[in-house]
Write a protein that holds these residues in place. Structure first.
Motif, short mmCIF file in Angstrom:
data_model
loop_
_atom_site.label_atom_id
_atom_site.label_comp_id
_atom_site.label_asym_id
_atom_site.label_seq_id
_atom_site.Cartn_x
_atom_site.Cartn_y
_atom_site.Cartn_z
N VAL A 42 0.84 -1.21 0.00
CA VAL A 42 0.00 0.00 0.00
C VAL A 42 0.87 1.25 0.00
CG1 VAL A 42 -1.79 1.27 1.25
CG2 VAL A 42 -1.87 -1.23 1.17
N ASP A 46 0.86 4.20 -2.78
CA ASP A 46 0.68 5.61 -2.44
C ASP A 46 1.91 6.44 -2.82
OD1 ASP A 46 -1.89 5.39 -1.49
OD2 ASP A 46 -1.29 5.04 0.59
N TYR A 52 -4.44 5.69 -1.90
CA TYR A 52 -5.15 5.28 -0.69
C TYR A 52 -4.82 6.10 0.56
CZ TYR A 52 -6.23 1.13 -3.47
OH TYR A 52 -6.68 0.29 -4.46
N LEU A 79 -9.17 -0.58 4.42
CA LEU A 79 -8.86 -0.84 3.00
C LEU A 79 -9.90 -1.75 2.35
CD1 LEU A 79 -4.98 -1.30 3.01
CD2 LEU A 79 -6.28 0.49 1.86
N LEU A 114 -7.05 -4.78 -4.78
CA LEU A 114 -6.36 -3.57 -4.33
C LEU A 114 -5.58 -2.94 -5.48
CD1 LEU A 114 -5.85 -2.01 -1.61
CD2 LEU A 114 -3.70 -3.27 -1.46
#
Length: 273
Positions: A42, A46, A52, A79, A114
């Motif tokens: 993640v 980003d 996110y 998430l 995701l």
């Protein structure tokens, strides 16, 4: 021995277009994705796409601070819910299972979504920022219009900080209503009690209970020890005695009601003070 099912290759393929500098998507890590690995993914997204970081709480964006099971579950839940909303799906994945390393197949499905939701997350973030800016511009424009109108008419508006503000009560509304209820109920009960009495009271004329009692006592004394010149009463002594006793009981009852009325009035006045 049964051959192990390959559930990680699709995840590797999903992240190839993103070309993340880190972490490396290896079968070893994807076979049982640890939380730190997911957090790094993640952060990598980003770092390149800023997709996110607007939904993850600031205190959870640093992996070093996500140091308890509860925080890890909170991070993953945020998430998962966001991806479900963006992709209009309901992923069959449990954040507790992810943290404990169970159900890696479902964890890989989550990681694939995701990756697929990055573009949607960017659009959602841009839309929310645009709406926020539009709201700020609208409010600022309204303030400027008011200031311009006031200046045009030679008026000087007071500063916002100088305006009086209503002090909020420390008691919550629900608690305040509960505290008022007994006083209102007592007042209603007292009114019903008064309606149940058949009292011929001249409420407009002030009455002194002590004087009224003394007057009755004087009447009784005169009747008990009549003078020679006193005319005989038109009613019997027994009847008059009964009437006087009733009057005395009425006066006593009025005294009790007056005391009760004072209590009710004090309680009602406290509500509006």
């Amino acid at each position: 021995m049964s051959e192990e099912s390959d559930f990680w290759s699709a995840t590797i393929a999903a992240y190839e277009p993103l070309q993340l500098p880190a972490p490396e998507m290896t079968p070893k890590l994807l076979k049982r994705p640890p939380f730190r690995f997911i957090h790094d993914i993640v952060c990598g997204i980003d770092g390149r796409f800023a997709a996110y970081n607007h939904v993850i709480p600031t205190e959870l964006q640093d992996s070093a601070k996500v140091d308890t099971k509860e925080k890890k579950i909170e991070y993953l839940t945020t998430l998962i819910n966001y991806v479900n909303t963006l992709m209009s799906v309901q992923l069959d994945v449990n954040p507790k299972k992810i943290v404990s390393g169970h159900e890696p197949e479902k964890t890989n499905v989550f990681l694939q979504y995701l990756a697929a939701a990055v573009g949607y997350a960017q659009q959602d973030k841009a839309q929310k920022e645009a709406e926020k800016q539009a709201t700020c511009v609208s409010a600022s424009s309204a303030q400027e219009d008011v200031a311009e109108l006031a200046a045009r008419h030679g008026l000087q508006l007071p500063s916002r900080d100088s305006l009086p503000r209503k002090k909020s009560s420390s008691t919550a509304s629900a608690t305040r209503r509960e505290s008022q209820l007994p006083a209102i109920q007592n007042a209603e009960a007292f009114n019903r009690k008064l309606e149940g009495f058949s009292l011929d009271l001249n409420l407009k004329a002030p009455q002194d209970i002590k004087e009224e009692g003394q007057r009755i006592v004087m009447m009784w004394n005169e009747l008990s020890t009549p003078q020679v010149e006193t005319k005989a009463p038109s009613i019997s002594v027994e009847t008059l005695e009964t009437a006087i006793n009733r009057q005395l009981e009425t006066i006593k009852m009025i005294g009790v009601l007056l005391k009760e009325s004072d209590v009710v009035i004090d309680d009602l006045e406290a509500l509006v003070s």
